[in-house]
Design a protein around this motif. Structure first.
Motif, PDB file in Angstrom:
ATOM      1  N   ASN A  99      -5.077  10.249  -7.096  1.00 23.89           N
ATOM      2  CA  ASN A  99      -6.352  10.199  -6.387  1.00 23.89           C
ATOM      3  C   ASN A  99      -6.661   8.771  -5.922  1.00 23.89           C
ATOM      4  OD1 ASN A  99      -8.777  11.319  -5.389  1.00 23.89           O
ATOM      5  ND2 ASN A  99      -9.862  10.664  -7.221  1.00 23.89           N
ATOM      6  N   ASP A 100      -6.507   7.803  -6.821  1.00 25.02           N
ATOM      7  CA  ASP A 100      -6.777   6.411  -6.451  1.00 25.02           C
ATOM      8  C   ASP A 100      -5.821   5.924  -5.367  1.00 25.02           C
ATOM      9  OD1 ASP A 100      -8.905   6.204  -8.189  1.00 25.02           O
ATOM     10  OD2 ASP A 100      -7.748   5.213  -9.766  1.00 25.02           O
ATOM     11  N   GLY A 101      -4.570   6.342  -5.444  1.00 26.68           N
ATOM     12  CA  GLY A 101      -3.592   5.959  -4.438  1.00 26.68           C
ATOM     13  C   GLY A 101      -3.980   6.460  -3.058  1.00 26.68           C
ATOM     14  N   ARG A 102      -4.392   7.724  -2.980  1.00 26.91           N
ATOM     15  CA  ARG A 102      -4.815   8.271  -1.690  1.00 26.91           C
ATOM     16  C   ARG A 102      -6.046   7.546  -1.161  1.00 26.91           C
ATOM     17  NH1 ARG A 102      -3.737  12.798  -4.618  1.00 26.91           N
ATOM     18  NH2 ARG A 102      -5.940  13.372  -4.826  1.00 26.91           N
ATOM     19  N   ARG A 103      -6.979   7.253  -2.039  1.00 24.79           N
ATOM     20  CA  ARG A 103      -8.216   6.600  -1.610  1.00 24.79           C
ATOM     21  C   ARG A 103      -7.954   5.207  -1.045  1.00 24.79           C
ATOM     22  NH1 ARG A 103     -13.100   8.110  -5.748  1.00 24.79           N
ATOM     23  NH2 ARG A 103     -12.926  10.346  -5.435  1.00 24.79           N
ATOM     24  N   ILE A 104      -7.148   4.418  -1.744  1.00 23.28           N
ATOM     25  CA  ILE A 104      -6.925   3.047  -1.271  1.00 23.28           C
ATOM     26  C   ILE A 104      -6.108   3.046   0.021  1.00 23.28           C
ATOM     27  CG2 ILE A 104      -4.818   2.443  -2.583  1.00 23.28           C
ATOM     28  CD1 ILE A 104      -7.911   0.198  -2.145  1.00 23.28           C
ATOM     29  N   ARG A 105      -5.164   3.966   0.140  1.00 20.51           N
ATOM     30  CA  ARG A 105      -4.393   4.055   1.382  1.00 20.51           C
ATOM     31  C   ARG A 105      -5.295   4.446   2.545  1.00 20.51           C
ATOM     32  NH1 ARG A 105       1.607   5.537   0.061  1.00 20.51           N
ATOM     33  NH2 ARG A 105       1.507   6.613   2.037  1.00 20.51           N
ATOM     34  N   ARG A 106      -6.182   5.428   2.315  1.00 18.36           N
ATOM     35  CA  ARG A 106      -7.123   5.831   3.366  1.00 18.36           C
ATOM     36  C   ARG A 106      -8.013   4.664   3.776  1.00 18.36           C
ATOM     37  NH1 ARG A 106      -8.781  10.628  -0.062  1.00 18.36           N
ATOM     38  NH2 ARG A 106      -7.137  12.123   0.421  1.00 18.36           N
ATOM     39  N   HIS A 107      -8.505   3.947   2.775  1.00 14.66           N
ATOM     40  CA  HIS A 107      -9.431   2.849   3.053  1.00 14.66           C
ATOM     41  C   HIS A 107      -8.822   1.851   4.037  1.00 14.66           C
ATOM     42  CE1 HIS A 107     -12.574  -0.130   2.303  1.00 14.66           C
ATOM     43  NE2 HIS A 107     -11.613  -1.027   2.221  1.00 14.66           N
ATOM     44  N   PHE A 108      -7.603   1.440   3.778  1.00 12.89           N
ATOM     45  CA  PHE A 108      -6.996   0.412   4.619  1.00 12.89           C
ATOM     46  C   PHE A 108      -6.357   0.961   5.888  1.00 12.89           C
ATOM     47  CE2 PHE A 108      -7.202  -1.943   0.592  1.00 12.89           C
ATOM     48  CZ  PHE A 108      -7.814  -3.095   1.044  1.00 12.89           C
ATOM     49  N   LEU A 136       0.823  -1.209   0.000  1.00  9.15           N
ATOM     50  CA  LEU A 136       0.000   0.000   0.000  1.00  9.15           C
ATOM     51  C   LEU A 136       0.861   1.264   0.000  1.00  9.15           C
ATOM     52  CD1 LEU A 136      -2.711  -1.144   2.534  1.00  9.15           C
ATOM     53  CD2 LEU A 136      -3.066  -0.685   0.089  1.00  9.15           C
ATOM     54  N   GLU A 137       1.949   1.218   0.730  1.00  7.22           N
ATOM     55  CA  GLU A 137       2.840   2.377   0.783  1.00  7.22           C
ATOM     56  C   GLU A 137       3.521   2.639  -0.550  1.00  7.22           C
ATOM     57  OE1 GLU A 137       5.188   1.230   4.118  1.00  7.22           O
ATOM     58  OE2 GLU A 137       3.715   1.964   5.559  1.00  7.22           O
ATOM     59  N   ALA A 138       3.626   1.617  -1.384  1.00  7.32           N
ATOM     60  CA  ALA A 138       4.246   1.774  -2.699  1.00  7.32           C
ATOM     61  C   ALA A 138       3.308   2.447  -3.701  1.00  7.32           C
ATOM     62  CB  ALA A 138       4.688   0.407  -3.241  1.00  7.32           C
ATOM     63  N   VAL A 139       2.027   2.545  -3.342  1.00  7.39           N
ATOM     64  CA  VAL A 139       1.056   3.197  -4.223  1.00  7.39           C
ATOM     65  C   VAL A 139       1.313   4.701  -4.190  1.00  7.39           C
ATOM     66  CG1 VAL A 139      -1.407   3.653  -4.568  1.00  7.39           C
ATOM     67  CG2 VAL A 139      -0.645   1.379  -3.856  1.00  7.39           C
ATOM     68  N   ASP A 140       1.273   5.332  -5.342  1.00  5.75           N
ATOM     69  CA  ASP A 140       1.571   6.758  -5.471  1.00  5.75           C
ATOM     70  C   ASP A 140       0.597   7.610  -4.649  1.00  5.75           C
ATOM     71  OD1 ASP A 140       2.134   9.354  -6.214  1.00  5.75           O
ATOM     72  OD2 ASP A 140       1.995   8.989  -8.372  1.00  5.75           O
ATOM     73  N   PRO A 141       1.071   8.296  -3.591  1.00  6.50           N
ATOM     74  CA  PRO A 141       0.178   9.109  -2.762  1.00  6.50           C
ATOM     75  C   PRO A 141      -0.280  10.389  -3.452  1.00  6.50           C
ATOM     76  CG  PRO A 141       2.429   9.388  -2.024  1.00  6.50           C
ATOM     77  CD  PRO A 141       2.448   8.320  -3.094  1.00  6.50           C
TER      78      PRO A 141
END
Length: 140
Positions: free
Chosen positions: A63-72, A55-60
């Motif tokens: 928009n999608d990166g921020r959303r998935i990080r927030r979700h988890f 999850l941390e490797a997802v680009d913050p």
């Protein structure tokens, strides 16, 4: 490896007793968070570290990166099993997954899915009806 389907009930303090054969994986602690498809996910701490790294490797900055990080991450709760193998699940997580009292715990290799029992039965019905098609698509 976490396997099987187990029916349990939450007690009045939102504690879930994990099946005895699954408890050993959670000796160092557990992280519970919102899952996908309407369930909660329970990860042994070491497996959560692997998931968190992904999850941390997802680009913050996306928009999608921020959303998935927030979700988890925003819903995650870290804890330990008590001596009876019980896990306290925060009410906010139970509400997010629509879990009331009767639950099904499903072992999914490196983590557990915790479902409201009625929602699990519906999900299982959908999976059983489409597993062959999904397997075929994944094979291609």
């Amino acid at each position: 490896m976490l396997l099987g389907e187990h029916e349990h009930a939450l007690d009045e303090k939102n504690r879930l007793t994990l099946p005895s054969k699954l408890r050993g994986a959670f000796g160092d602690g557990v992280v519970v968070t919102r899952g996908l498809d309407g369930c909660l996910l329970a990860w042994p701490v070491d497996a959560w570290a692997t998931m968190a790294a992904r999850l941390e490797a997802v680009d913050p900055f996306s928009n999608d990166g921020r959303r998935i990080r927030r979700h988890f991450f925003s819903g995650a709760s870290q804890g330990e099993l008590d001596k009876q193998g019980r896990l306290v699940i925060p009410a906010t997580l139970l509400e997010a997954a629509g879990i009331t009292r009767e639950v099904t715990v499903a072992g999914v290799s490196d983590h557990l899915e915790i479902w409201d029992r009625a929602a699990w039965r519906q999900q299982l019905h959908e999976v059983e009806g489409s597993a062959e098609d999904v397997a075929e698509r994944l094979a291609n």
